[in-house]
Structures are given as C-alpha cells and as structure tokens.
Scaffold this motif. Structure first.
Motif, PDB file in Angstrom:
ATOM      1  N   PRO A  84       1.041  -1.167  -0.127  1.00  0.00           N
ATOM      2  CA  PRO A  84      -0.114  -0.097  -0.043  1.00  0.00           C
ATOM      3  C   PRO A  84       0.732   1.304   0.188  1.00  0.00           C
ATOM      4  CG  PRO A  84       0.111  -0.927   2.200  1.00  0.00           C
ATOM      5  CD  PRO A  84       0.791  -1.909   1.396  1.00  0.00           C
ATOM      6  N   VAL A  85       0.478   2.298  -0.593  1.00  0.00           N
ATOM      7  CA  VAL A  85       0.772   3.578  -0.558  1.00  0.00           C
ATOM      8  C   VAL A  85       0.167   4.533   0.153  1.00  0.00           C
ATOM      9  CG1 VAL A  85       1.735   5.624  -2.071  1.00  0.00           C
ATOM     10  CG2 VAL A  85       1.881   3.116  -2.783  1.00  0.00           C
ATOM     11  N   TYR A  86       0.797   5.234   1.086  1.00  0.00           N
ATOM     12  CA  TYR A  86       0.240   6.188   2.241  1.00  0.00           C
ATOM     13  C   TYR A  86       0.478   7.650   1.611  1.00  0.00           C
ATOM     14  CZ  TYR A  86      -0.714   2.161   5.079  1.00  0.00           C
ATOM     15  OH  TYR A  86      -1.109   0.802   5.220  1.00  0.00           O
ATOM     16  N   GLU A  87      -0.328   8.653   1.653  1.00  0.00           N
ATOM     17  CA  GLU A  87      -0.096   9.907   1.238  1.00  0.00           C
ATOM     18  C   GLU A  87      -0.905  10.711   1.947  1.00  0.00           C
ATOM     19  OE1 GLU A  87      -0.554  12.985  -2.738  1.00  0.00           O
ATOM     20  OE2 GLU A  87      -1.204  10.836  -2.767  1.00  0.00           O
ATOM     21  N   VAL A  88      -0.469  11.878   2.889  1.00  0.00           N
ATOM     22  CA  VAL A  88      -1.124  13.090   3.483  1.00  0.00           C
ATOM     23  C   VAL A  88      -1.658  14.025   2.155  1.00  0.00           C
ATOM     24  CG1 VAL A  88      -0.715  15.018   4.823  1.00  0.00           C
ATOM     25  CG2 VAL A  88       0.466  12.858   5.467  1.00  0.00           C
ATOM     26  N   ILE A  89      -3.132  14.007   2.211  1.00  0.00           N
ATOM     27  CA  ILE A  89      -3.630  14.889   1.205  1.00  0.00           C
ATOM     28  C   ILE A  89      -4.227  16.234   1.770  1.00  0.00           C
ATOM     29  CG2 ILE A  89      -4.349  12.708  -0.228  1.00  0.00           C
ATOM     30  CD1 ILE A  89      -7.035  12.802   1.106  1.00  0.00           C
ATOM     31  N   ASP A  90      -4.200  16.311   3.004  1.00  0.00           N
ATOM     32  CA  ASP A  90      -4.568  17.514   3.696  1.00  0.00           C
ATOM     33  C   ASP A  90      -4.075  17.736   5.018  1.00  0.00           C
ATOM     34  OD1 ASP A  90      -6.219  20.044   3.514  1.00  0.00           O
ATOM     35  OD2 ASP A  90      -7.461  18.935   5.058  1.00  0.00           O
ATOM     36  N   VAL A  91      -3.715  18.910   5.324  1.00  0.00           N
ATOM     37  CA  VAL A  91      -3.559  18.957   6.914  1.00  0.00           C
ATOM     38  C   VAL A  91      -4.334  20.119   7.242  1.00  0.00           C
ATOM     39  CG1 VAL A  91      -1.863  19.494   8.579  1.00  0.00           C
ATOM     40  CG2 VAL A  91      -1.143  18.232   6.927  1.00  0.00           C
ATOM     41  N   GLY A  92      -5.067  20.247   8.071  1.00  0.00           N
ATOM     42  CA  GLY A  92      -6.155  21.440   8.627  1.00  0.00           C
ATOM     43  C   GLY A  92      -6.323  21.689  10.173  1.00  0.00           C
ATOM     44  N   GLY A  93      -6.845  22.727  10.557  1.00  0.00           N
ATOM     45  CA  GLY A  93      -7.139  22.931  11.912  1.00  0.00           C
ATOM     46  C   GLY A  93      -6.135  23.710  12.370  1.00  0.00           C
ATOM     47  N   GLU A  94      -6.493  24.386  13.598  1.00  0.00           N
ATOM     48  CA  GLU A  94      -5.485  25.192  14.394  1.00  0.00           C
ATOM     49  C   GLU A  94      -4.288  24.333  14.749  1.00  0.00           C
ATOM     50  OE1 GLU A  94      -5.904  28.244  14.816  1.00  0.00           O
ATOM     51  OE2 GLU A  94      -8.035  28.155  13.879  1.00  0.00           O
ATOM     52  N   ALA A  95      -3.000  25.254  15.117  1.00  0.00           N
ATOM     53  CA  ALA A  95      -1.838  24.625  15.599  1.00  0.00           C
ATOM     54  C   ALA A  95      -1.827  23.621  16.782  1.00  0.00           C
ATOM     55  CB  ALA A  95      -0.703  25.473  15.933  1.00  0.00           C
ATOM     56  N   HIS A  96      -2.875  23.848  17.713  1.00  0.00           N
ATOM     57  CA  HIS A  96      -2.928  23.026  18.621  1.00  0.00           C
ATOM     58  C   HIS A  96      -3.811  21.791  18.385  1.00  0.00           C
ATOM     59  CE1 HIS A  96      -6.406  25.602  19.144  1.00  0.00           C
ATOM     60  NE2 HIS A  96      -6.761  24.673  19.849  1.00  0.00           N
ATOM     61  N   ALA A  97      -4.691  21.568  17.109  1.00  0.00           N
ATOM     62  CA  ALA A  97      -5.587  20.696  17.119  1.00  0.00           C
ATOM     63  C   ALA A  97      -5.480  20.281  15.614  1.00  0.00           C
ATOM     64  CB  ALA A  97      -6.860  21.164  17.482  1.00  0.00           C
ATOM     65  N   GLN A  98      -4.210  20.080  15.136  1.00  0.00           N
ATOM     66  CA  GLN A  98      -4.233  19.745  13.627  1.00  0.00           C
ATOM     67  C   GLN A  98      -4.838  18.405  13.235  1.00  0.00           C
ATOM     68  OE1 GLN A  98       0.063  20.178  12.782  1.00  0.00           O
ATOM     69  NE2 GLN A  98      -0.366  21.897  11.558  1.00  0.00           N
ATOM     70  N   GLN A  99      -5.240  18.609  12.087  1.00  0.00           N
ATOM     71  CA  GLN A  99      -5.780  17.083  11.537  1.00  0.00           C
ATOM     72  C   GLN A  99      -5.200  16.679  10.260  1.00  0.00           C
ATOM     73  OE1 GLN A  99      -8.822  14.989  12.545  1.00  0.00           O
ATOM     74  NE2 GLN A  99      -7.939  15.812  14.563  1.00  0.00           N
ATOM     75  N   PHE A 100      -4.765  15.432  10.210  1.00  0.00           N
ATOM     76  CA  PHE A 100      -3.917  14.925   9.257  1.00  0.00           C
ATOM     77  C   PHE A 100      -5.096  13.930   8.422  1.00  0.00           C
ATOM     78  CE2 PHE A 100      -0.718  16.316  11.853  1.00  0.00           C
ATOM     79  CZ  PHE A 100       0.410  16.587  11.122  1.00  0.00           C
ATOM     80  N   THR A 101      -5.214  14.046   7.065  1.00  0.00           N
ATOM     81  CA  THR A 101      -5.888  13.229   6.503  1.00  0.00           C
ATOM     82  C   THR A 101      -5.140  12.534   5.308  1.00  0.00           C
ATOM     83  OG1 THR A 101      -8.163  14.885   6.260  1.00  0.00           O
ATOM     84  CG2 THR A 101      -7.761  13.218   4.442  1.00  0.00           C
ATOM     85  N   VAL A 102      -5.121  11.307   5.532  1.00  0.00           N
ATOM     86  CA  VAL A 102      -4.292  10.247   4.871  1.00  0.00           C
ATOM     87  C   VAL A 102      -5.084   9.563   3.690  1.00  0.00           C
ATOM     88  CG1 VAL A 102      -2.732   8.410   5.076  1.00  0.00           C
ATOM     89  CG2 VAL A 102      -2.345  10.424   6.599  1.00  0.00           C
ATOM     90  N   ALA A 103      -4.433   9.200   2.595  1.00  0.00           N
ATOM     91  CA  ALA A 103      -5.048   8.298   1.715  1.00  0.00           C
ATOM     92  C   ALA A 103      -4.335   6.962   1.580  1.00  0.00           C
ATOM     93  CB  ALA A 103      -5.134   8.958   0.345  1.00  0.00           C
ATOM     94  N   CYS A 104      -4.969   5.967   1.309  1.00  0.00           N
ATOM     95  CA  CYS A 104      -4.099   4.635   1.606  1.00  0.00           C
ATOM     96  C   CYS A 104      -4.556   4.042   0.273  1.00  0.00           C
ATOM     97  CB  CYS A 104      -4.713   3.838   2.619  1.00  0.00           C
ATOM     98  SG  CYS A 104      -4.063   2.075   2.607  1.00  0.00           S
ATOM     99  N   ARG A 105      -3.738   3.924  -0.861  1.00  0.00           N
ATOM    100  CA  ARG A 105      -3.863   3.244  -2.135  1.00  0.00           C
ATOM    101  C   ARG A 105      -3.526   1.814  -2.276  1.00  0.00           C
ATOM    102  NH1 ARG A 105      -2.972   8.524  -2.872  1.00  0.00           N
ATOM    103  NH2 ARG A 105      -4.435   9.810  -4.153  1.00  0.00           N
ATOM    104  N   CYS A 106      -4.492   0.724  -2.501  1.00  0.00           N
ATOM    105  CA  CYS A 106      -4.082  -0.509  -2.751  1.00  0.00           C
ATOM    106  C   CYS A 106      -4.400  -0.922  -4.079  1.00  0.00           C
ATOM    107  CB  CYS A 106      -4.779  -1.161  -1.725  1.00  0.00           C
ATOM    108  SG  CYS A 106      -4.629  -1.012  -0.007  1.00  0.00           S
ATOM    109  N   GLU A 107      -3.638  -1.591  -4.591  1.00  0.00           N
ATOM    110  CA  GLU A 107      -3.635  -2.283  -5.878  1.00  0.00           C
ATOM    111  C   GLU A 107      -4.836  -3.072  -6.061  1.00  0.00           C
ATOM    112  OE1 GLU A 107      -1.700  -5.785  -8.567  1.00  0.00           O
ATOM    113  OE2 GLU A 107      -0.174  -4.626  -6.996  1.00  0.00           O
ATOM    114  N   LEU A 108      -5.576  -3.659  -5.051  1.00  0.00           N
ATOM    115  CA  LEU A 108      -6.621  -4.522  -5.136  1.00  0.00           C
ATOM    116  C   LEU A 108      -8.001  -3.845  -4.704  1.00  0.00           C
ATOM    117  CD1 LEU A 108      -5.398  -7.733  -3.183  1.00  0.00           C
ATOM    118  CD2 LEU A 108      -5.300  -7.171  -5.570  1.00  0.00           C
ATOM    119  N   LEU A 109      -7.835  -2.360  -4.588  1.00  0.00           N
ATOM    120  CA  LEU A 109      -8.880  -1.774  -4.296  1.00  0.00           C
ATOM    121  C   LEU A 109      -9.210  -0.627  -5.426  1.00  0.00           C
ATOM    122  CD1 LEU A 109      -8.973  -1.104  -0.384  1.00  0.00           C
ATOM    123  CD2 LEU A 109     -10.706  -2.600  -2.032  1.00  0.00           C
ATOM    124  N   PRO A 110     -10.386  -0.546  -6.095  1.00  0.00           N
ATOM    125  CA  PRO A 110     -10.504   0.588  -7.163  1.00  0.00           C
ATOM    126  C   PRO A 110     -10.248   1.958  -6.692  1.00  0.00           C
ATOM    127  CG  PRO A 110     -12.729  -0.143  -6.508  1.00  0.00           C
ATOM    128  CD  PRO A 110     -11.665  -0.897  -5.752  1.00  0.00           C
TER     129      PRO A 110
END
Length: 232
Positions: free
Chosen positions: A172-198
């Motif tokens: 699988p390949v992981y990629e951070v696609i977004d970082v949001g929120g305030e400095a003290h409460a950041q939210q990381f959004t990560v995508a996981c790509r797999c060959e077996l999933l469309p």
C-alpha cells in the motif's frame, strides 16, 4: 525557552497556564537540579491512568477488567507518551542539565514521556480535573478512535501489508492529502491506495501515524467485504 517557542508549544497543547511557573516546572528535568518535574510527573501519571481508564470504560461497555487493563497499559506506556511529545515538538522546549543536553536527552523517550506526564500534572494543579481531562481526551482522541478491543490483533498497517503480500500484490501507498485545523489541534487526512481496491481509503486524525492506521483499517474492511473470509 524563548517566548516564541513557548507560545507555540502552548498553542499545540491547547492550554494557557494561569501560573506560568507550573508550565516551566513541568518541562524541567531532574538534571537541572532539585527544582524539577518529578513530583508533577508522579501526579500526572495517576491522573492520566484515571482519565484513560474512564475513557475506555465509557467506550467499551462490554469489556472485562483484564481487557480494559491491557488497553490502558497500551495507551499510557512510555512509547505512546513519547509519540505524543514528538507531535507537540516538546523536546526542544525541555529544560535539561548540561550533560543531558549534550547527550541528546531531548530526544530520549523516557524524558519526553515524563515531561508529558509532568504537563498533565501541571494542568491539573493549574486548572483542575476537568481541564486535565479535556486536554488528555483531545491529545488521545485519534488513538482512542483507532483502538480495538481485540488487543491480540496486529497493527492495521502490518495486517494490510501481510494481506497484500500473501496475494502477491503491491504494498500500500500512504499519502497525506490535507493538513487542517489550528496549530494545537491539527488534523491530518491520509489516503491509502491499494492495488486490489478501485479507490483509495481516507482517514483523518490528529497525527499522521494514527491517520495511516485508520486508513489501513478501512482498506482491510473493504477488502474483507469484497472477499469474505479472506483476511487470513
């Protein structure tokens, strides 16, 4: 500790001390002398165990005592506390004696973990139990969300990797696609790509590592639905 660095850390913690001396003391290692964070660390350890125990009691209402104890141990162990400290970039803000400073003590797991417990104790002394509870719950939210009652299961990222390897598929390949929120409460959004999933699975959490685990768990769930009984 310079003023800019101090305020940046306070922003990440999400708490403003009424008594700044408590904040400074929580970050002071015993290598600095008799005035250090060991007593606050003792207090913070007890408070942390209670708050996490309470959170687990509420979250897993059918869990037995032994299961809850194992989950709590996983949440409050030094390695987890050191991870949280690194998310706050706590190390550069520690007050260390010359010897510890030269030997890289600001990177040592045990020192980082102790400082987080010291901060919990300091917040309790400064603002009371509810303030401490609020901060610990926020700091641990993504970890609590990703927690499973079955503690014998492997890390979702490891489980996903082994699943794909067994089927001779690419890792699988992981990629951070977004970082949001305030400095003290950041939210990381990560995508996981797999060959077996469309399509990629996505997850958000307060740390990249937790988001990756949650995205991997979502991928495993989709793979299981498309291939019932095929997790092994």
């Amino acid at each position: 500790m310079n003023t800019i660095s101090r305020q940046r850390l306070l922003n990440r913690l999400g708490y403003e001390f009424k008594d700044p001396d408590l904040f400074d003391l929580a970050l002071t290692h015993r290598s600095c002398g008799a005035r250090n964070n060991e007593r606050l660390e003792f207090l913070g350890d007890s408070i942390l165990n209670f708050i996490i125990g309470e959170a687990l009691f509420e979250r897993f209402d059918e869990a037995k005592e032994g299961q809850l104890s194992r989950l709590r141990a996983q949440m409050v162990k030094g390695e987890t506390l050191a991870e949280i400290a690194r998310e706050f970039d706590l190390g550069p803000n520690l007050n260390l004696g010359e010897g510890e400073l030269k030997s890289g003590g600001f990177r040592r797991d045990s020192i980082l973990a102790d400082a987080v417990e010291g901060l919990i104790g300091a917040i309790y002394r400064d603002g009371g139990m509810q303030a401490a509870r609020d901060r610990v719950r926020v700091w641990y939210q993504s970890r609590l969300d990703a927690l499973q009652l079955d503690t014998n299961r492997k890390d979702p990222k490891t489980e996903l990797q082994e699943y794909l390897q067994a089927r001779k598929a690419a890792l699988p390949v992981y990629e951070v696609i977004d970082v949001g929120g305030e400095a003290h409460a950041q939210q990381f959004t990560v995508a996981c790509r797999c060959e077996l999933l469309p399509e990629a699975t996505e997850a958000s959490a307060s740390s990249r590592r937790s988001a990756e685990k949650m995205a991997a768990a979502a991928a495993l769930q989709q793979l299981s639905l498309s291939n019932p009984g095929g997790r092994g």
